[in-house]
Motif scaffolding. Structure first.
Motif, PDB file in Angstrom:
ATOM      1  N   ALA A 170       0.825  -1.172   0.076  1.00  0.00           N
ATOM      2  CA  ALA A 170      -0.006   0.081   0.034  1.00  0.00           C
ATOM      3  C   ALA A 170       0.814   1.370  -0.058  1.00  0.00           C
ATOM      4  N   THR A 171       2.031   1.189   0.674  1.00  0.00           N
ATOM      5  CA  THR A 171       2.860   2.316   0.762  1.00  0.00           C
ATOM      6  C   THR A 171       3.455   2.609  -0.559  1.00  0.00           C
ATOM      7  N   ALA A 172       3.610   1.655  -1.349  1.00  0.00           N
ATOM      8  CA  ALA A 172       4.303   1.760  -2.651  1.00  0.00           C
ATOM      9  C   ALA A 172       3.411   2.390  -3.540  1.00  0.00           C
ATOM     10  N   LEU A 173       1.952   2.228  -3.522  1.00  0.00           N
ATOM     11  CA  LEU A 173       0.956   2.954  -4.293  1.00  0.00           C
ATOM     12  C   LEU A 173       1.028   4.326  -3.808  1.00  0.00           C
ATOM     13  N   GLY A 174       1.239   4.655  -2.586  1.00  0.00           N
ATOM     14  CA  GLY A 174       1.231   6.185  -2.317  1.00  0.00           C
ATOM     15  C   GLY A 174       2.530   6.922  -2.558  1.00  0.00           C
TER      16      GLY A 174
END
Length: 194
Positions: A42-46
């Motif tokens: 999820a952090t990668a998407l952000g």
């Protein structure tokens, strides 16, 4: 407006939508599937979205220096390289490189595509013509999450989706190499308000 100029522009509006929105919807499960926990995925998407904001500024600067078509061509080529890294994204350094390249490329696409459209469509009735072309892009964006889902449902893997994204971006790259912009004196630049 010539269909010879508008058709490639339409392709260049559709291609990023098919790839980028499909990726954004499926990146978290894709990264979880290669071994990252949900927080990293999820952090990668952000991070990708944040880097694309920087890419918008950098891409606009680049487009002003080398031309919008050359900048878009470069962005799509960088996107191909980035997407080619996805099968190796279980490694944090490779994931970081992917996110940097992908974010800069997406930001550049966002910055230069409307300017490219203005060069091709001209100022007269630009909003209407660009809106019609964006309609095709919106349909692609709507289909974008479905296509990787079909690959995953059929195979239990996103490998086919990654290949689809790379091939789709390569089509965009090819279009930028055959596309020709009208000479500036050929452009109908009169304003809709005139």
């Amino acid at each position: 407006i010539s269909i010879v100029l508008a058709l490639p522009l339409g392709v260049l509006l559709i291609v990023p939508g098919l790839v980028n929105f499909g990726f954004q919807v499926h990146v978290v499960p894709y990264l979880a599937g290669v071994g990252h926990d949900a927080t990293i995925a999820a952090t990668a998407l952000g991070v990708a979205v944040g880097i694309s904001a920087v890419g918008t500024v950098a891409g606009g600067f680049l487009g002003d220096r080398i031309g919008v078509l050359a900048a878009l061509r470069l962005a799509l080529m960088v996107q191909v390289v980035a997407l080619s890294l996805l099968p190796f994204a279980a490694s944090i350094p490779i994931l970081g490189l992917f996110l940097a390249l992908h974010g800069i490329a997406v930001g550049t696409e966002v910055a230069v595509t409307p300017v490219l459209a203005l060069r091709i469509l001209g100022g007269a009735r630009f909003a209407t013509l660009y809106g019609l072309l964006r309609l095709a892009s919106t349909v692609a964006i709507g289909l974008a999450p479905v296509i990787p889902g079909l690959f995953f449902d059929a195979t239990g893997s996103y490998a086919g989706a990654v290949v689809f994204w790379i091939v789709t971006m390569l089509i965009g790259v090819a279009v930028t190499f055959v596309m020709r912009l009208p000479a500036r004196e050929e452009l109908p630049l009169e304003s809709a308000e005139a």
